[in-house]
Design an enzyme around this catalytic site. Structure first.
Site, PDB file in Angstrom:
ATOM      1  N   HIS A 126     -22.844  14.282 -15.953  1.00  0.00           N
ATOM      2  CA  HIS A 126     -22.833  15.104 -14.746  1.00  0.00           C
ATOM      3  C   HIS A 126     -23.560  16.410 -15.034  1.00  0.00           C
ATOM      4  O   HIS A 126     -23.405  16.982 -16.110  1.00  0.00           O
ATOM      5  CB  HIS A 126     -21.380  15.403 -14.335  1.00  0.00           C
ATOM      6  CG  HIS A 126     -21.277  16.396 -13.206  1.00  0.00           C
ATOM      7  ND1 HIS A 126     -21.464  16.035 -11.891  1.00  0.00           N
ATOM      8  CD2 HIS A 126     -21.036  17.733 -13.209  1.00  0.00           C
ATOM      9  CE1 HIS A 126     -21.318  17.099 -11.129  1.00  0.00           C
ATOM     10  NE2 HIS A 126     -21.061  18.151 -11.907  1.00  0.00           N
ATOM     11  N   GLU A 131     -66.430  -4.075 -21.973  1.00  0.00           N
ATOM     12  CA  GLU A 131     -66.037  -3.285 -20.799  1.00  0.00           C
ATOM     13  C   GLU A 131     -67.289  -2.910 -20.019  1.00  0.00           C
ATOM     14  O   GLU A 131     -68.217  -2.336 -20.585  1.00  0.00           O
ATOM     15  CB  GLU A 131     -65.278  -2.028 -21.236  1.00  0.00           C
ATOM     16  CG  GLU A 131     -64.988  -1.048 -20.118  1.00  0.00           C
ATOM     17  CD  GLU A 131     -64.257  -1.668 -18.935  1.00  0.00           C
ATOM     18  OE1 GLU A 131     -64.783  -1.590 -17.800  1.00  0.00           O
ATOM     19  OE2 GLU A 131     -63.168  -2.248 -19.136  1.00  0.00           O
ATOM     20  N   CYS A 141     -55.553   1.965 -13.764  1.00  0.00           N
ATOM     21  CA  CYS A 141     -54.459   2.917 -13.964  1.00  0.00           C
ATOM     22  C   CYS A 141     -54.978   4.269 -14.441  1.00  0.00           C
ATOM     23  O   CYS A 141     -54.636   5.310 -13.877  1.00  0.00           O
ATOM     24  CB  CYS A 141     -53.450   2.356 -14.967  1.00  0.00           C
ATOM     25  SG  CYS A 141     -52.099   3.492 -15.340  1.00  0.00           S
TER      26      CYS A 141
END
Length: 460
Positions: A443, A36, A44
């Site tokens: 609901h 890296e 992200c």
């Protein structure tokens, strides 16, 4: 020169796909080197999803506080925003996530983590500084960065990209955003809610041009209702320093020929981080935009080399990058021939209210010539949205009238980014829309009106 260090696999990049693949490979007993060059976690974690959605949350809190009286809540004074505290909160989220990724990687048995800039020497050999590494399998997860087009005067002003926006700890007086698509619109709304004057400059005739016109128009109306200025059909965009700040020169059908701001954000697309890896030495083919060419199982033109995430041009999202990891791991470790073409396009636009999208737009479906059923319902007719006082937007679905398969859907409205997943799951199940149209949902929720919408579809 010392001989190369040998591994079973080399992974270049610690974005969304690389660390997860490293975990699978090391768990299978392989020795892995992960390289890296900068920040663990990729776009992200560091400059994309996590920091921007943290800022979106702060902006939503400010917006809701200003609407407190609508809910019968009384505040003693005006709502203020402390940008330093907003930034500190965002940075805490980022630092924790980044640190967790690095700790996870460094704790893997059989893992060697190397920080530096990787370049290919051949298809199985990589150089990092003075070190040579070799492996029969190499996986690229190098991501992308903001595209900075060669527009006149762009180098004469201190423009911002998504990276620079993460570093702001003071409020821009007037933020001018060049680019009216997903990234630009999220920043536009959040900084307007923080208190900035905001202008969006878009070359096209409407915002987010890949969406259906009614979606684009509804989002523009939502943003303009919050005081954001939208300049469409902008041509020959150029930049200069002005006495009042920085000028973005535009030629539009209406409006002033220039917009003057204190800050300028370029949000005009992304480009892959593939131009400094010496891919040619490995025989890795790229397309004209620099994306690595891959097949349906993410293999490159070089034997033993795969490409995952933004750099392969198969998706520009965290979820597609993670799915790339899943495809590669399934093929290499699980004897499961998963492939990219199995993936259904889905994504979100995280303005408020958010847009959840899957599959075809209505325009794309009409272009196929097949008979269609289309259902639509405004959020003003969704009880949950009415109860929460957030009734902007609508939901829409496009169905193949003959096969009864859902071709695509859009939910622009309260919880649209979550409610869309019922549609996504049904499409992956290859089940007819009647499965949901006859379902009984809880609901009061946004999702409960999806069956009703499907029952009320009309042919086109």
């Amino acid at each position: 020169m010392s001989s190369p260090r040998a591994f079973d696999a080399i992974i270049i990049g610690a974005g969304q796909a690389g660390p997860s693949l490293a975990g699978r490979l090391t768990a299978a007993g392989q020795t892995v080197a992960l390289i890296e060059r900068k920040d663990f976690g990729g776009t992200c974690v560091n400059t994309g999803c996590m920091p921007t959605k943290t800022l979106v949350a702060s902006a939503y809190a400010a917006h809701l506080a200003r609407r407190a009286a609508d809910y019968g809540v009384v505040l003693d004074g005006p709502v203020g925003v402390d940008m330093q505290r907003v930034k500190d909160r965002q940075q805490t989220v980022v630092h924790n996530a980044r640190g967790n990724v690095e700790k996870w990687l460094r704790g893997m048995p059989g893992m060697t983590v190397i920080q530096g800039h990787a370049r290919f020497e051949s298809a199985d050999t990589v150089r990092v500084g003075d070190d040579l590494l070799t492996a029969p399998q190499i996986f690229l997860n190098v991501g992308g960065r903001a595209n900075v087009p060669d527009m006149p005067g762009v180098e004469d002003i201190p423009y911002l990209t998504n990276v620079g926006m993460m570093q702001l700890d003071t409020l821009p007086e007037h933020l001018v955003i060049v680019g009216g698509s997903y990234i630009g619109l999220e920043f536009a709304q959040m900084f307007r809610r923080f208190g900035s004057q905001v202008t969006v400059v878009e070359m096209g005739p409407r915002l987010i041009g890949r969406e259906d016109p009614e979606v684009s128009d509804a989002i523009r109306e939502i943003l303009e209702a919050e005081g954001i200025t939208v300049r469409l059909n902008a041509e020959c965009i150029s930049f200069s320093t002005c006495p009042e700040g920085y000028c973005v020169h535009v030629t539009c059908e209406a409006g002033a020929p220039r917009v003057t701001g204190s800050h300028v954000l370029l949000a005009v697309g992304r480009k892959p981080n593939t131009d400094d890896l010496d891919l040619d030495k490995a025989g890795i083919e790229t397309d004209k935009r620099g994306y690595i060419v891959v097949n349906d199982q993410l293999r490159t033109s070089a034997p033993g080399v795969w490409a995952m995430g933004d750099c392969n041009g198969k998706g520009a999202f965290t979820h597609t990058a993670y799915n790339d990891f899943e495809i590669i791991a399934a093929n290499l470790l699980d004897d499961d021939p998963r492939k990219v073409s199995d993936r259904i396009s889905c994504y979100g636009l995280f303005v408020d209210p958010p847009l959840g999208r899957v599959g075809m737009t209505e325009a794309e479906a009409r272009a196929t010539g097949r008979p269609l059923l289309i259902g639509q319902r405004p959020m003003t007719r969704v009880g949950r949205a009415v109860e929460k006082g957030e009734t902007q937007g609508f939901m829409k679905v496009v169905v193949d009238a003959e096969t009864k398969a859902i071709l695509g859907a859009a939910i622009l409205g309260l919880n649209g980014d979550e409610a869309i997943h019922g549609m996504i799951d049904l499409m992956y199940a290859k089940a007819p829309y009647t499965v949901i149209s006859r379902a009984v949902h809880i609901h009061p929720t946004v999702s409960e009106l999806i069956p009703t919408m499907l029952q009320e579809m009309k042919p086109v």
